[in-house]
Structure formats: C-alpha cells, structure tokens
Design an enzyme around this catalytic site. Structure first.
Site, PDB file in Angstrom:
ATOM      1  N   GLU A   1       0.879  -1.169   0.000  1.00 22.62           N
ATOM      2  CA  GLU A   1       0.000   0.000   0.000  1.00 22.62           C
ATOM      3  C   GLU A   1       0.911   1.210   0.000  1.00 22.62           C
ATOM      4  OE1 GLU A   1      -1.629   3.311   1.614  1.00 22.62           O
ATOM      5  OE2 GLU A   1      -1.847   1.944   3.319  1.00 22.62           O
TER       6      GLU A   1
ATOM      7  N   CYS B   1      -2.441   8.218   4.835  1.00 22.60           N
ATOM      8  CA  CYS B   1      -2.446   7.844   3.417  1.00 22.60           C
ATOM      9  C   CYS B   1      -3.750   8.269   2.759  1.00 22.60           C
ATOM     10  CB  CYS B   1      -2.271   6.332   3.260  1.00 22.60           C
ATOM     11  SG  CYS B   1      -0.861   5.640   4.126  1.00 22.60           S
TER      12      CYS B   1
END
Length: 547
Positions: free
Chosen positions: A293, A327
């Site tokens: 990720e 994020c």
C-alpha cells in the site's frame, strides 16, 4: 493444518476511550507520557532470542520538540540482517507446524494486552514518537491494532473452514500452508497499527518475518515488540531490525528464501523494490508475494446539491487530522462556485479554532509533522503557492521549525485543476481547492469534472463525493471506480475501520490487497489440495471402450 475445528471469539471493534477532562484514562496516559518522555529508551535489534545492541546508534526525538532526546535505537550491519533471516528460517521449522489455534491464542492475548495494561504505554509512545494527539493515537495504536489482531484471527478461522466439494468415493480437502521461506515487512511512520499488523498478519498464517520499522516510528515499535514477547510469541518468528533501509532491503532480497513482502510506504520505494525482485527472480525458491500500500492524492468532489457545512467538516477533518499525514487524507478538493464562499467561511472558522502544539497539551488538535525533511518539502510548496499566479494561500500558510516541525493548516486555492499541489503527494496539512463554474450546471458538465478528477492523479487510494442528488452520486461512483479503492459518499475519505472498510487502492497506490480483511490474509497462505480416493480403480478401461 488448515481446518478450523474451533470457534474463535467473535471479533468486535475495540471501543474508543474519550480521554475527556477528568477521566481516569486521561490522567493515566499523561503520567505515562511524562515517564516515557524522560525515559531515554534504548531500542535494540530483536533477532531470534537476542536483543542486540550494535553500538551504532541514532537518536529518537519527538517531532514537536526536536531538541529533546527520548531515546536511542541500534542500527544493524549486514551480518545482523543475515542473522535475522537465519533465525527466522530456524523458527519456521516449529512455527509453521504449530496448530492454528495456538498461533491465534498468542495474537488474541496481544490484543488484550494492548487494550488493557499496555494501552497507555503504546498510546503515549505514539504521541511522543509520531506527534499524534491522544484521540489519533487512541484510534490507531490501541483500537485499530487490537482490531487487526482480533479480526485477523476470525478471518483465518473462516478461511480454514472453506473446503472444496467431495464426490462419491473420494475426499477433497485443502491446507492453507505458510509460504516457503520468510516474509519481509516494511512499515511506515504514520500508523502504529499498520506497523504491528504487517509482520503479525503474515506470522498468524504460520509465516516468519523480518520486520524493518520506519526510523520515525521506533519508539512505539519497541512497545509492539514488548507486547508480542509478553503474549508468548516464540523467538525468531518476528525479528525487528533497524538501520540503512537500502542495505537491509538488498540483503533481504538477495536471499533465495525470500518469499514475500508486506509493505506500506512510498510509491517510488515500492516500485524500486518490485524492480529488484524482478531482477532477482531466478534466485528465489518460489515466486514472492508482493503486497503493498503506497501513496495517495485523495480527493473530495462536491456536487452543487451538497450541504456546505457537511463538506466543510469533511475538509477540516479529512485534510488536517494527524497533520494530513494519513495515506487517506484529503489533499485535493473540487468545489462549485455557488457553495465556495459558504464553505470557505466554515473551514476558516474551523481552522482558526485549531490549536497547535505538543500532544501532551490535549487542547491541541494539530501537532508537528514527522521530521525536518517533510517540513522543508511542505514549506517549499506553500512558498511556491504564495508566488504563483494561478494559486494563492487563502487560509494559513505559516510554519516554524525552531522548536518542533510545525506547519499551520493551509488551504491553497488554484484556478488550474492540474496545478502542482493538485497532483503532487505532499503528506502534510495542506489542501488545494479548485472552484468550478456551476452556472447552468448539467450532467454533461458533471461528467467532465469527474473525468478531470479521474485523470489528474497517478494514485487510486481514497476519494469522496458529496451530492444531494442520488443520480449524480451514482454517476460519480461509476466514473471514479478506478480512482479510489476506498470510495466514500457524503463522508470524508479517511477513517477506515477494520472489519468494516477493508483498506487499499490500486494504480500508484498499491496492490489493493485490502488490509484488515480475509483477502489480505490469503496472500500469506500457499494452498495445497489433497484428494484421497478410498477405493482406487483397478482397470484403466472406461465404459465407452466396451463392445
């Protein structure tokens, strides 16, 4: 191995404590904060049964008080990384054969330790080392990490119970074996929960791991190792090494026994690692699993039928909680001209009410960005926006690193939907707004705007649409299907909860293997099918051969 004969405790999300003034948890975490702040913690390498102090140390300093030293950590040499690989492979011989419920019990105990006696310690360590206010630390290092550990056990049990059909005369079954070799976990600074989950999710499935935490998260990484040890995790199952990231990664990827990487970090670093794995592919005993990720340039796109106050709150929370260092943080926003004046005033009022400073003062909503490099990058983009003709800083824009790395929450307004801060990942408390003309607005114009949103960024992590018109919300959901792996309707693009919103995106944002779900755990299993025939055939001939 691989058949779930036992029912595990049903996972539920760990309740979030309030830490309101006068509550016992508030007083406890403040006392723990003070103790840790003056502890001068020394963090060793954890390799097998050893806690290794190499003598090559680096300081640990709070981002909000960078002149103060709270501890040191030891840096590995190449020989230590190889030792960690060797100890992991040695531990694998017994760990991979251990019954799944025995592995599960260790991580369920770890969750209870974090929820109970370690709660204030892991929260305080996260507040100090990563400059998170108590609420952000609580939902991360306590609640989310507990959720990862507990839900992963439930998902593992469910997965093991999934078996193929069998026909008359034979029995088909599958084993969910660990990967052949070891897993390399690289974890980020911004979430203690991710740092605990990446090595432990692989370990839960019977794998062994070499874990390299971020240099900026080592203070709370130490607490994670303390928890795993007290929970009874055998030596060598998870080995923690710190130091030069390129040396550590190159050493790991050079091993024939490397079987997978569990990564959260920057897109460029992940691409570099993928390239190295490809170059080394002939060395490996098995094709490595690559799970990552990475970056994001997360958006909020607003239809003219939206509620201005709801949009403003989504911007204030989605862009600025934890200094925009999630994020999933909102960093580009598309607003209709008809709503912009009202939304601007609501956001301005919110930001003017934000207090900024040390997380020890719990009236502070905003704390410091993680280190000087991040500070300098953000300050540079803010200064550029102040000078560029097609951009202006409309709220905030100040910064100061004399005591801590403090960036004032900043709103940039641009007339160019492709302005640099609409496209570049900044990872800080800076959001850029593009205002579009919504006079005589039509579905065709909404489509064009959505295409702009979709084509602006290389990333595809999170995004949100606000709309009071269900047809327009549905159209956005369709046209932006590749722009965000986690898509939110009438909500901010942050705040995924384990067990509720599996997290991850594609494009430049990663492999979309959805942390906090069974999908992710499947990546750490190698399935073996066993077919057993009870009465084997004794003649090769089939009926069609008869006369």
């Amino acid at each position: 191995m691989g058949k779930g004969f036992f029912h595990v405790p049903q996972a539920v999300n760990e309740p979030v404590k309030t830490y309101a003034p006068g509550t016992p948890e508030r007083e406890e975490v403040l006392l723990t904060y003070k103790d840790l702040y003056n502890s001068n913690m020394e963090v060793p390498l954890y390799i097998g049964s050893e806690e290794i102090k190499t003598g090559d140390t680096a300081d640990i300093r709070p981002p909000h008080d960078h002149k103060h030293k709270v501890g040191t950590y030891h840096r590995a040499e190449k020989k230590h990384v190889q030792q960690a690989i060797d100890e992991a492979l040695k531990a694998r011989e017994k760990w991979a054969k251990l019954e799944w419920e025995q592995r599960a019990a260790i991580f369920l105990k770890a969750a209870d330790l974090i929820a109970g006696p370690y709660r204030s310690r892991i929260n305080a360590a996260t507040m100090i080392g990563q400059s998170k206010n108590i609420y952000q630390a609580e939902i991360d290092s306590a609640c989310e990490l507990c959720d990862f550990l507990r839900f992963n056990v439930e998902y593992m049990s469910d997965m093991y119970n999934e078996q193929p059909e069998s026909s008359d005369g034979n029995w088909n079954r599958v084993e969910y074996r660990p990967l052949e070799g070891f897993v390399y976990a690289i974890t980020p600074f911004n979430f203690t929960a991710i740092s605990g989950n990446l090595p432990s999710s692989a370990a839960l499935m019977g794998n062994v791991a070499v874990w390299k935490p971020s240099d900026s998260q080592i203070f709370s990484a130490q607490v994670i190792m303390e928890v795993f040890q007290e929970a009874g995790l055998p030596d060598g199952v998870i080995n923690m090494v710190m130091g030069d990231p390129e040396m550590i990664t190159n050493t790991v990827l050079d091993s024939p026994d490397f079987s997978g990487i569990h990564f959260t970090g920057s897109t460029d670093v992940f691409k570099g690692i993928w390239g190295k794995i490809g170059n080394n592919i002939n060395k490996y005993k098995t094709y490595p699993r690559i799970v990552g990720e990475t970056g994001g340039k997360d958006f909020i796109v607003v239809h003219p039928t939206s509620n201005a106050k709801e949009v403003a709150t989504a911007i204030s929370r989605g862009a600025f909680e934890y200094q925009g260092q999630k994020c999933s943080a909102a960093s580009r926003v598309y607003l209709p001209e008809s709503l912009w004046p009202e939304i601007k005033e609501f956001v301005k009022t919110d930001l003017e009410s934000f207090k900024m400073g040390s997380p020890e003062d719990m009236s502070n909503f905003i704390n410091a960005v993680i280190h000087e490099g991040a500070f300098d990058k953000l300050a540079g983009y803010i200064d550029r926006a102040k000078k560029d003709k097609n951009a202006e800083v409309v709220i905030g824009g100040n910064y100061d690193k004399s005591e801590g790395y403090f960036i004032e929450p900043t709103v940039i307004l641009t007339s160019d939907p492709h302005y640099t801060t609409m496209e570049t990942e900044l990872f800080g408390p800076v959001v850029t707004i593009y205002v579009y003309d919504d006079k005589n607005y039509s579905e065709e114009k909404w489509r064009d705007l959505l295409k702009t949103v979709d084509n602006t960024s290389i990333y595809g992590l999170t995004g949100a649409v606000f709309s009071g018109d269900r047809y327009m919300a549905a159209l956005a959901t369709d046209l932006l299907q590749n722009a965000a792996g986690n898509f939110y309707i009438n909500d901010k693009p942050t705040g995924a909860v384990v067990g509720q919103q599996p997290f991850g995106g594609a494009r430049g944002s990663g492999t979309n293997d959805k942390a906090g779900s069974k999908m992710n755990l499947l990546r750490w299993a190698s399935v073996r099918l066993i077919k057993e025939t009870f009465v084997p055939a004794k003649d090769y001939r089939y009926p069609f051969l008869g006369e």
